[in-house]
Design a protein around this motif. Structure first.
Motif, PDB file in Angstrom:
ATOM      1  N   PHE A   1       6.611   6.558  -0.682  1.00 23.09           N
ATOM      2  CA  PHE A   1       6.934   5.820  -0.119  1.00 23.09           C
ATOM      3  C   PHE A   1       7.567   4.628  -1.250  1.00 23.09           C
ATOM      4  CE2 PHE A   1       5.241   7.769   3.350  1.00 23.09           C
ATOM      5  CZ  PHE A   1       6.417   7.620   4.526  1.00 23.09           C
ATOM      6  N   ASN A   2       7.490   3.632  -0.836  1.00 19.69           N
ATOM      7  CA  ASN A   2       8.228   1.829  -1.819  1.00 19.69           C
ATOM      8  C   ASN A   2       8.382   1.404  -1.271  1.00 19.69           C
ATOM      9  OD1 ASN A   2       8.393   1.034  -4.232  1.00 19.69           O
ATOM     10  ND2 ASN A   2      10.161   1.722  -4.809  1.00 19.69           N
ATOM     11  N   GLY A   3       7.744   0.384  -0.567  1.00 18.19           N
ATOM     12  CA  GLY A   3       7.930  -0.832  -0.281  1.00 18.19           C
ATOM     13  C   GLY A   3       8.344  -0.482   1.814  1.00 18.19           C
ATOM     14  N   PRO A   4       7.871   0.257   2.685  1.00 14.91           N
ATOM     15  CA  PRO A   4       7.884  -0.091   4.137  1.00 14.91           C
ATOM     16  C   PRO A   4       7.838  -0.985   4.337  1.00 14.91           C
ATOM     17  CG  PRO A   4       5.943   1.279   3.313  1.00 14.91           C
ATOM     18  CD  PRO A   4       6.532   0.910   2.149  1.00 14.91           C
TER      19      PRO A   4
ATOM     20  N   ALA B   1      11.614   1.890   8.067  1.00 15.33           N
ATOM     21  CA  ALA B   1      12.413   1.919   6.839  1.00 15.33           C
ATOM     22  C   ALA B   1      11.787   1.937   5.490  1.00 15.33           C
ATOM     23  CB  ALA B   1      13.083   0.926   7.815  1.00 15.33           C
ATOM     24  N   ASP B   2      12.743   2.244   3.901  1.00 14.13           N
ATOM     25  CA  ASP B   2      11.019   2.696   3.588  1.00 14.13           C
ATOM     26  C   ASP B   2      12.693   2.286   2.042  1.00 14.13           C
ATOM     27  OD1 ASP B   2      10.082   3.248   1.558  1.00 14.13           O
ATOM     28  OD2 ASP B   2      10.130   5.662   0.912  1.00 14.13           O
ATOM     29  N   THR B   3      11.870   0.376   2.679  1.00 20.79           N
ATOM     30  CA  THR B   3      13.026  -0.172   2.394  1.00 20.79           C
ATOM     31  C   THR B   3      13.247   0.160   0.562  1.00 20.79           C
ATOM     32  OG1 THR B   3      11.895  -2.169   3.202  1.00 20.79           O
ATOM     33  CG2 THR B   3      13.427  -2.744   1.786  1.00 20.79           C
ATOM     34  N   GLU B   4      12.630  -0.142  -1.060  1.00 21.06           N
ATOM     35  CA  GLU B   4      13.077  -0.009  -1.790  1.00 21.06           C
ATOM     36  C   GLU B   4      13.076   1.367  -2.133  1.00 21.06           C
ATOM     37  OE1 GLU B   4      12.695  -2.680  -2.973  1.00 21.06           O
ATOM     38  OE2 GLU B   4      11.593  -3.614  -1.493  1.00 21.06           O
TER      39      GLU B   4
ATOM     40  N   GLY C   1       0.284  -1.265   0.178  1.00 18.71           N
ATOM     41  CA  GLY C   1      -0.213   0.100  -0.442  1.00 18.71           C
ATOM     42  C   GLY C   1       1.339   1.266  -0.231  1.00 18.71           C
ATOM     43  N   ASN C   2       1.650   1.072  -0.301  1.00 17.34           N
ATOM     44  CA  ASN C   2       2.951   2.423   0.601  1.00 17.34           C
ATOM     45  C   ASN C   2       2.876   3.311   1.892  1.00 17.34           C
ATOM     46  OD1 ASN C   2       5.108   1.319  -1.274  1.00 17.34           O
ATOM     47  ND2 ASN C   2       3.160   1.381  -2.976  1.00 17.34           N
ATOM     48  N   LEU C   3       1.912   2.922   2.150  1.00 18.43           N
ATOM     49  CA  LEU C   3       2.064   4.478   3.270  1.00 18.43           C
ATOM     50  C   LEU C   3       1.690   3.906   4.695  1.00 18.43           C
ATOM     51  CD1 LEU C   3      -1.054   3.403   4.103  1.00 18.43           C
ATOM     52  CD2 LEU C   3      -1.694   4.144   1.703  1.00 18.43           C
TER      53      LEU C   3
ATOM     54  N   GLY D   1       0.143   6.659  -1.036  1.00 22.06           N
ATOM     55  CA  GLY D   1      -0.376   4.987  -1.991  1.00 22.06           C
ATOM     56  C   GLY D   1      -0.037   4.951  -3.372  1.00 22.06           C
ATOM     57  N   ALA D   2       0.691   5.939  -4.118  1.00 21.07           N
ATOM     58  CA  ALA D   2       1.397   5.838  -5.162  1.00 21.07           C
ATOM     59  C   ALA D   2       2.645   5.498  -4.646  1.00 21.07           C
ATOM     60  CB  ALA D   2       1.060   6.933  -6.249  1.00 21.07           C
TER      61      ALA D   2
END
Length: 372
Positions: A281-284, A298-301, A244-246, A264-265
């Motif tokens: 965000f991208n894959g937290p 931790a914003d992994t991606e 969900g990127n959030l 969400g994007a």
């Protein structure tokens, strides 16, 4: 009923927002454990000489040490932050599953321990994703016992005893004193709750569908898209949605779920000032709270560490540079110039230091601000 007007799209927007990043420019990055190698080279020794294969979840223990979930070598490690020495608390290094109570935790097989927490008695709780269980290591005896999950993947058991229930790839846990254990049951797109007094398990959010929920409504029975990381404060359960990127939160009193930060994007942007829902965000995959109630992510991606501050309603990047900055570098320099490689875990010390499981770099790193 209100649904957010923005949705997850295939477009990935990478926009650096400088106003938030400049809010705390003093963070520096240092490696405190691991040396970049993953292969098992010992159960204990100097922290910078012992290999740590894929460090994920981190937690400061009641003794002030840093505990590390080492996924690749199936161990839980203890890092003495004063002496710089690493030891093993659970896991023999062998991948597998062994029955409760037969051998000590340090001698037992494990299968991808992802995250760790401590209960009020100082016992260690470990979620083993590929064994589909949550286990407890008793502080006084080092004996390990399963407290949730049958060891088989699936979805069943709500209303019954937690060790008879099935989970599917649980990733994160949070504990509310000696009352409740919360489990991010990611394969089932649900959050499960174990009543530690009555020994019953139930679903409190999600219905198995991988979609964003309708916000500001009860979470039970609604979809939930990839609940990966949990942290608890009072009657608020913080949740990072990987797919969900959030960042969102569940009010444990009302049962309602609310979007907090992220559109969400997929993307890399701190967003507009005082408008955290415009951040991306991208894959937290990891979150932690500090004494001021701020949420570290931790914003992994994005290979970055981000922070949401409820007081200012802001998102800022503390370290890492987004998807194009993937790699390793920047030790002893500014956090925003450092490089990470898919960090999964984050923890905050009482002194304000931020600890990061820099997973693909096989290192644990520390962010420190000179004013803390």
């Amino acid at each position: 009923m209100l649904r957010l007007s923005y949705v997850v799209t295939s477009a990935i927007v990478f926009v650096a927002a400088s106003w938030a990043s400049a809010a705390d420019p003093g963070y520096t990055v240092t490696t405190i454990a691991g040396n970049g190698k993953a292969a098992d080279n010992g159960a204990e020794g100097k922290a910078l000489e012992i290999n740590i294969g894929q460090p994920f979840g981190l937690e400061i223990g009641p003794d002030g040490a840093l505990y590390i979930a080492e996924v690749e070598n199936h161990r839980v490690r203890r890092l003495d932050l004063q002496k710089g020495m690493l030891s093993t608390i659970a896991g023999s290094g062998k991948k597998g599953y062994e029955a409760d109570g037969l051998i000590k935790a340090r001698e037992t097989a494990a299968n991808e321990p992802y995250e760790i927490r401590f209960d009020p008695a100082g016992n260690l709780l470990v979620v083993e994703m590929q064994n589909h269980v949550v286990r407890r290591v008793y502080r006084s005896t080092n004996v390990i016992a399963t407290i949730a999950g049958s060891g088989q993947p699936g979805f069943s058991g709500d209303g019954g005893h937690p060790i008879s229930a099935t989970l599917r790839q649980p990733h994160s846990i949070a504990i509310d004193g000696d009352k409740h254990l919360y489990i991010a049951d990611i394969g089932n797109h649900r959050i499960r709750r174990v009543d530690l007094q009555s020994s019953k398990i139930e679903t409190i959010a999600g219905n198995g569908q991988a979609q964003l929920p309708m916000w500001d409504q009860p979470a039970l029975g609604q979809p939930l898209k990839g609940p990966r990381a949990l942290a608890i404060s009072g009657q608020t359960l913080w949740i990072a949605l990987r797919e969900g990127n959030l960042l969102c939160k569940l009010d444990l009193t009302t049962g309602k779920i609310h979007a907090v930060a992220g559109s969400g994007a997929k993307g890399f942007s701190d967003g507009e000032k005082a408008k955290p829902l415009t951040a991306t965000f991208n894959g937290p995959k990891g979150i932690a709270l500090d004494a001021k109630g701020r949420v570290y992510i931790a914003d992994t991606e994005n290979h970055a560490i981000r922070r949401y501050d409820p007081a200012t309603q802001s998102v800022e990047t503390l370290a890492g540079g987004g998807p194009t900055a993937r790699g390793f570098g920047g030790d002893d320099g500014p956090g925003l110039q450092a490089k990470f490689d898919r960090p999964h875990g984050v923890a905050v010390g009482t002194d304000g230091a931020v600890y990061v499981g820099d997973s693909n770099n096989h290192r644990v790193r520390m962010l420190k601000s000179p004013d803390k």
